[in-house]
Design a protein around this motif. Structure first.
Motif, PDB file in Angstrom:
ATOM      1  N   PHE A  11       0.830  -1.209   0.000  1.00 46.33           N
ATOM      2  CA  PHE A  11       0.000   0.000   0.000  1.00 46.33           C
ATOM      3  C   PHE A  11       0.866   1.262   0.000  1.00 46.33           C
ATOM      4  O   PHE A  11       0.530   2.253  -0.656  1.00 46.33           O
ATOM      5  CB  PHE A  11      -0.944  -0.003   1.196  1.00 46.33           C
ATOM      6  N   SER A  12       1.978   1.219   0.750  1.00 42.14           N
ATOM      7  CA  SER A  12       2.886   2.372   0.778  1.00 42.14           C
ATOM      8  C   SER A  12       3.430   2.670  -0.605  1.00 42.14           C
ATOM      9  O   SER A  12       3.473   3.833  -1.046  1.00 42.14           O
ATOM     10  CB  SER A  12       4.044   2.114   1.741  1.00 42.14           C
ATOM     11  N   ARG A  13       3.849   1.631  -1.311  1.00 36.76           N
ATOM     12  CA  ARG A  13       4.413   1.831  -2.645  1.00 36.76           C
ATOM     13  C   ARG A  13       3.392   2.419  -3.604  1.00 36.76           C
ATOM     14  O   ARG A  13       3.736   3.239  -4.463  1.00 36.76           O
ATOM     15  CB  ARG A  13       4.959   0.505  -3.169  1.00 36.76           C
ATOM     16  N   ARG A  14       2.152   2.015  -3.468  1.00 36.85           N
ATOM     17  CA  ARG A  14       1.101   2.556  -4.342  1.00 36.85           C
ATOM     18  C   ARG A  14       0.916   4.056  -4.124  1.00 36.85           C
ATOM     19  O   ARG A  14       0.882   4.836  -5.080  1.00 36.85           O
ATOM     20  CB  ARG A  14      -0.209   1.811  -4.105  1.00 36.85           C
ATOM     21  N   VAL A  15       0.802   4.458  -2.858  1.00 37.98           N
ATOM     22  CA  VAL A  15       0.547   5.878  -2.603  1.00 37.98           C
ATOM     23  C   VAL A  15       1.803   6.709  -2.833  1.00 37.98           C
ATOM     24  O   VAL A  15       1.719   7.866  -3.270  1.00 37.98           O
ATOM     25  CB  VAL A  15      -0.017   6.079  -1.177  1.00 37.98           C
ATOM     26  N   ILE A  16       2.974   6.141  -2.576  1.00 35.50           N
ATOM     27  CA  ILE A  16       4.227   6.852  -2.839  1.00 35.50           C
ATOM     28  C   ILE A  16       4.342   7.196  -4.320  1.00 35.50           C
ATOM     29  O   ILE A  16       4.741   8.306  -4.688  1.00 35.50           O
ATOM     30  CB  ILE A  16       5.437   6.025  -2.356  1.00 35.50           C
ATOM     31  N   ARG A  17       3.993   6.261  -5.163  1.00 35.08           N
ATOM     32  CA  ARG A  17       4.065   6.518  -6.612  1.00 35.08           C
ATOM     33  C   ARG A  17       3.138   7.665  -7.001  1.00 35.08           C
ATOM     34  O   ARG A  17       3.489   8.528  -7.814  1.00 35.08           O
ATOM     35  CB  ARG A  17       3.706   5.247  -7.376  1.00 35.08           C
ATOM     36  N   LEU A  18       1.946   7.711  -6.411  1.00 41.83           N
ATOM     37  CA  LEU A  18       1.010   8.795  -6.700  1.00 41.83           C
ATOM     38  C   LEU A  18       1.570  10.146  -6.246  1.00 41.83           C
ATOM     39  O   LEU A  18       1.438  11.157  -6.944  1.00 41.83           O
ATOM     40  CB  LEU A  18      -0.328   8.535  -6.019  1.00 41.83           C
ATOM     41  N   VAL A  19       2.212  10.155  -5.065  1.00 43.04           N
ATOM     42  CA  VAL A  19       2.800  11.396  -4.544  1.00 43.04           C
ATOM     43  C   VAL A  19       3.935  11.864  -5.451  1.00 43.04           C
ATOM     44  O   VAL A  19       4.063  13.058  -5.757  1.00 43.04           O
ATOM     45  CB  VAL A  19       3.301  11.195  -3.108  1.00 43.04           C
ATOM     46  N   ILE A  20       4.763  10.923  -5.877  1.00 42.96           N
ATOM     47  CA  ILE A  20       5.891  11.279  -6.743  1.00 42.96           C
ATOM     48  C   ILE A  20       5.398  11.897  -8.046  1.00 42.96           C
ATOM     49  O   ILE A  20       5.906  12.926  -8.496  1.00 42.96           O
ATOM     50  CB  ILE A  20       6.770  10.041  -7.008  1.00 42.96           C
ATOM     51  N   GLU A  21       4.397  11.285  -8.647  1.00 43.21           N
ATOM     52  CA  GLU A  21       3.867  11.829  -9.901  1.00 43.21           C
ATOM     53  C   GLU A  21       3.274  13.218  -9.677  1.00 43.21           C
ATOM     54  O   GLU A  21       3.392  14.106 -10.534  1.00 43.21           O
ATOM     55  CB  GLU A  21       2.814  10.877 -10.483  1.00 43.21           C
ATOM     56  N   ALA A  22       2.630  13.430  -8.516  1.00 46.43           N
ATOM     57  CA  ALA A  22       2.105  14.759  -8.197  1.00 46.43           C
ATOM     58  C   ALA A  22       3.235  15.765  -8.032  1.00 46.43           C
ATOM     59  O   ALA A  22       3.137  16.919  -8.476  1.00 46.43           O
ATOM     60  CB  ALA A  22       1.256  14.697  -6.929  1.00 46.43           C
ATOM     61  N   GLY A  23       4.317  15.333  -7.384  1.00 49.57           N
ATOM     62  CA  GLY A  23       5.455  16.228  -7.193  1.00 49.57           C
ATOM     63  C   GLY A  23       6.132  16.599  -8.495  1.00 49.57           C
ATOM     64  O   GLY A  23       6.605  17.740  -8.673  1.00 49.57           O
ATOM     65  N   ILE A  24       6.182  15.654  -9.435  1.00 49.27           N
ATOM     66  CA  ILE A  24       6.794  15.926 -10.737  1.00 49.27           C
ATOM     67  C   ILE A  24       6.056  17.052 -11.460  1.00 49.27           C
ATOM     68  O   ILE A  24       6.648  17.801 -12.244  1.00 49.27           O
ATOM     69  CB  ILE A  24       6.839  14.638 -11.582  1.00 49.27           C
ATOM     70  N   ASN A  25       4.773  17.205 -11.169  1.00 49.60           N
ATOM     71  CA  ASN A  25       4.006  18.292 -11.783  1.00 49.60           C
ATOM     72  C   ASN A  25       4.534  19.676 -11.409  1.00 49.60           C
ATOM     73  O   ASN A  25       4.241  20.661 -12.099  1.00 49.60           O
ATOM     74  CB  ASN A  25       2.528  18.194 -11.392  1.00 49.60           C
ATOM     75  N   PHE A  26       5.288  19.767 -10.316  1.00 47.94           N
ATOM     76  CA  PHE A  26       5.883  21.041  -9.920  1.00 47.94           C
ATOM     77  C   PHE A  26       7.105  21.393 -10.777  1.00 47.94           C
ATOM     78  O   PHE A  26       7.560  22.540 -10.774  1.00 47.94           O
ATOM     79  CB  PHE A  26       6.322  21.002  -8.458  1.00 47.94           C
ATOM     80  N   LEU A  27       7.681  20.400 -11.456  1.00 46.50           N
ATOM     81  CA  LEU A  27       8.891  20.639 -12.237  1.00 46.50           C
ATOM     82  C   LEU A  27       8.570  21.416 -13.509  1.00 46.50           C
ATOM     83  O   LEU A  27       7.475  21.301 -14.073  1.00 46.50           O
ATOM     84  CB  LEU A  27       9.561  19.311 -12.599  1.00 46.50           C
ATOM     85  N   ASP A  28       9.536  22.191 -13.970  1.00 45.87           N
ATOM     86  CA  ASP A  28       9.352  22.975 -15.187  1.00 45.87           C
ATOM     87  C   ASP A  28       9.299  22.071 -16.412  1.00 45.87           C
ATOM     88  O   ASP A  28      10.108  21.138 -16.554  1.00 45.87           O
ATOM     89  CB  ASP A  28      10.491  23.984 -15.351  1.00 45.87           C
ATOM     90  N   MET A  29       8.339  22.342 -17.285  1.00 49.87           N
ATOM     91  CA  MET A  29       8.190  21.617 -18.544  1.00 49.87           C
ATOM     92  C   MET A  29       8.324  22.598 -19.704  1.00 49.87           C
ATOM     93  O   MET A  29       8.108  23.802 -19.548  1.00 49.87           O
ATOM     94  CB  MET A  29       6.818  20.935 -18.609  1.00 49.87           C
ATOM     95  N   GLU A  30       8.647  22.050 -20.870  1.00 43.80           N
ATOM     96  CA  GLU A  30       8.713  22.859 -22.076  1.00 43.80           C
ATOM     97  C   GLU A  30       8.013  22.134 -23.217  1.00 43.80           C
ATOM     98  O   GLU A  30       7.865  20.904 -23.197  1.00 43.80           O
ATOM     99  CB  GLU A  30      10.158  23.167 -22.451  1.00 43.80           C
ATOM    100  N   ASP A  31       7.582  22.893 -24.206  1.00 51.33           N
ATOM    101  CA  ASP A  31       6.925  22.293 -25.372  1.00 51.33           C
ATOM    102  C   ASP A  31       7.873  21.336 -26.079  1.00 51.33           C
ATOM    103  O   ASP A  31       9.080  21.596 -26.202  1.00 51.33           O
ATOM    104  CB  ASP A  31       6.469  23.382 -26.343  1.00 51.33           C
ATOM    105  N   HIS A  32       7.305  20.232 -26.554  1.00 51.61           N
ATOM    106  CA  HIS A  32       8.137  19.233 -27.240  1.00 51.61           C
ATOM    107  C   HIS A  32       7.267  18.493 -28.243  1.00 51.61           C
ATOM    108  O   HIS A  32       6.226  17.929 -27.880  1.00 51.61           O
ATOM    109  CB  HIS A  32       8.727  18.256 -26.224  1.00 51.61           C
ATOM    110  N   THR A  33       7.654  18.510 -29.504  1.00 49.15           N
ATOM    111  CA  THR A  33       6.903  17.844 -30.562  1.00 49.15           C
ATOM    112  C   THR A  33       7.598  16.548 -30.953  1.00 49.15           C
ATOM    113  O   THR A  33       8.826  16.519 -31.155  1.00 49.15           O
ATOM    114  CB  THR A  33       6.760  18.757 -31.796  1.00 49.15           C
TER     115      THR A  33
END
Length: 208
Positions: free
Chosen positions: A36-58
């Motif tokens: 269960f910890s691994r499941r929720v940890i993965r969700l938190v990590i993906e949410a945290g990645i949303n804070f990282l800067d992104m750029e357009d990419h085709t």
């Protein structure tokens, strides 16, 4: 997203609620607690990645059509606060496979448990002054451990505005203390709750 744009709390969907319930249930076996910890940890990590800067990419799709999407501007490094933070490392590597990891050991004096934690060891990735940082610790209770870690990172040249804290449980008091000391950091977590230490995360995850 919470009302404070610096803090992202997972949407409390039925799935997340069920996972949290299992983590808080003292009768959950250790092997299931880890799952269960691994499941929720993965969700938190993906949410945290949303804070990282992104750029357009085709890119070109397999059918030969262009797709206009996004990619990370810069891959971050990860730093786990031992030993609880080590439980989050595999989930981070699953999301960002080539990520470089560092570690910190921060503990309270056993003879003076009411004192703030002290740093006993740290090994940091190279060039942390030039990279976003994902700081891993499943529990933010008083906030003292995270603050000590942030002090070291800033002392070593990291910019607090590029640090994202990833956690599972955090108290409002701990979050307020962290943001009061380092107002530019961001935090992603699964659930706010009082007395986070009651979860006994490390003991139950590692079985010791």
């Amino acid at each position: 997203m919470a009302s404070d744009e610096r803090v992202c709390v997972l949407e409390q969907t039925p799935n997340v609620e069920a996972i949290i319930t299992a983590l808080l249930d003292e009768s959950t076996p250790q092997t299931e607690f880890v799952q269960f910890s691994r499941r929720v940890i993965r969700l938190v990590i993906e949410a945290g990645i949303n804070f990282l800067d992104m750029e357009d990419h085709t890119v070109e799709t397999p059918s030969g059509h262009p797709f206009q999407g996004l990619k990370l501007v810069q891959e971050p490094c990860g730093i786990s606060i031992m030993r609880a933070g080590e439980a989050m490392e595999q989930g981070l590597r699953d999301s960002l496979q080539s990520i470089n990891m560092g570690h910190m050991l921060i503990q309270r004096d056993r003879e003076n448990p009411s004192s703030d934690p002290q740093i006993y060891f740290h090994h940091l990735p190279a060039n942390i002054d030039k990279k976003p940082i994902l700081l891993l610790d499943p529990i933010i209770d008083s906030g003292a451990t995270i603050i000590n870690a942030l002090r070291i990172l800033v002392k070593e040249g990291a910019e607090d505005k590029r640090i994202i804290i990833l956690s599972v449980f955090a108290s409002d008091a701990g979050i307020d203390r962290v943001l009061g000391s380092f107002p530019n950091v961001r935090i992603a977590l699964a659930r706010k709750m009082d007395n986070c230490q009651a979860v006994r995360f490390s003991k139950r995850y590692f079985g010791t």
